[in-house]
Enzyme design. Sequence first.
Site, PDB file in Angstrom:
ATOM      1  N   CYS A  79       0.866  -1.180   0.000  1.00 14.86           N
ATOM      2  CA  CYS A  79       0.000   0.000   0.000  1.00 14.86           C
ATOM      3  C   CYS A  79       0.901   1.228   0.000  1.00 14.86           C
ATOM      4  CB  CYS A  79      -0.867  -0.036   1.259  1.00 14.86           C
ATOM      5  SG  CYS A  79      -1.879   1.428   1.512  1.00 14.86           S
ATOM      6  N   CYS A 187      -1.073   3.622  -6.634  1.00 12.49           N
ATOM      7  CA  CYS A 187      -1.902   2.996  -5.596  1.00 12.49           C
ATOM      8  C   CYS A 187      -2.093   1.559  -6.062  1.00 12.49           C
ATOM      9  CB  CYS A 187      -3.238   3.728  -5.498  1.00 12.49           C
ATOM     10  SG  CYS A 187      -4.502   2.831  -4.560  1.00 12.49           S
TER      11      CYS A 187
HETATM   12  N1  DGL Z   1      -4.007   0.557  -2.022  1.00 16.26           N
HETATM   13  C1  DGL Z   1      -3.624   1.720  -1.331  1.00 16.26           C
HETATM   14  C2  DGL Z   1      -2.410   2.428  -1.873  1.00 16.26           C
HETATM   15  O1  DGL Z   1      -1.606   1.805  -2.522  1.00 16.26           O
HETATM   16  C3  DGL Z   1      -4.599   2.637  -0.681  1.00 16.26           C
HETATM   17  C4  DGL Z   1      -5.987   2.789  -1.113  1.00 16.26           C
HETATM   18  C5  DGL Z   1      -6.783   3.432   0.017  1.00 16.26           C
HETATM   19  O2  DGL Z   1      -7.006   2.742   1.004  1.00 16.26           O
HETATM   20  O3  DGL Z   1      -7.121   4.605  -0.103  1.00 16.26           O
HETATM   21  O4  DGL Z   1      -2.224   3.588  -1.648  1.00 16.26           O
END
Ligand code: DGL
Length: 262
Positions: A79, A187
């Site tokens: 993430c 993301c």
């Molecule tokens: N998948 C996450 C990232 O790479 C975050 C998405 C979220 O929870 O807003 O930033």
Amino acid sequence: MSCEIDPRLCPIGVFDSGVGGLSVLGEAVRQLPHEDFIYFGDTYNAPYGTKAPEQVRELAFGIVESFCARRVKAVVIACNTATAEAAKELRAHYSFPIIGMEPALKPASELEGPGLRLVLATPGTLSSEKYASLYARFGQNAVSLPCPGLMDFVESGDRGSPALRDYLEHLLQPYLHENVTAVVLGCTHYPFIRPLIASFFPESTRILDGNAGTVRQLRRVLRQKDLLKTEGTGTVTLETSGNDQTLTLMKAMFEEAKEMIS
Ligand code: DGL
């Protein structure tokens, strides 16, 4: 706490706010087929990208602490948001390797071509100090586009509804007549909608994510620390703070992620 038997046989913890990190896990099982992975999607607390940094840090600590109790040998923060807001503090607190992610702005800046580099990421990632320093080094020709709410489409299994198309159309409209050399998927949710995002641009526009690079870094670190598991069939355990329906979706998305090429 570390694994006392043979640390190479301990699992690797991987987490994200939801299903996004499965795109990283898909790459991880391809590159490291002997390893055992525990994946935690914090769907109950998603999204992270619009939360205050302290809140994301607290959630990340809770998850890593529970991985620690299960004697992981390493953790991957799959993430970008949680990496930006908690990786430094987590590394200062735990002794096992913690691998994070960042938007692939460096590889985008190294591509030939004078065009723009569009960076799509959460508001949390783009307003972090970590991103500011990345941007200061590699942000020539880069435009940062915060995408609040985009992960929610992916969380719901959407790959191209009219509402999702409208969202992207609105976001990307100002750049559709510009020369765009690369779009950075900053993301881990966005690789699931890579074909849709790519469809707004000519074929020459590169769509980059940081998944393969992150897993290469995981492998490098495990090898350096003599933690690589080099035989036996690896296992994957999927867990979520969401409900049974979330788990079913996660299983399907993990299968999809194993086929995705970054
Ligand atoms: N998948 C996450 C990232 O790479 C975050 C998405 C979220 O929870 O807003 O930033």
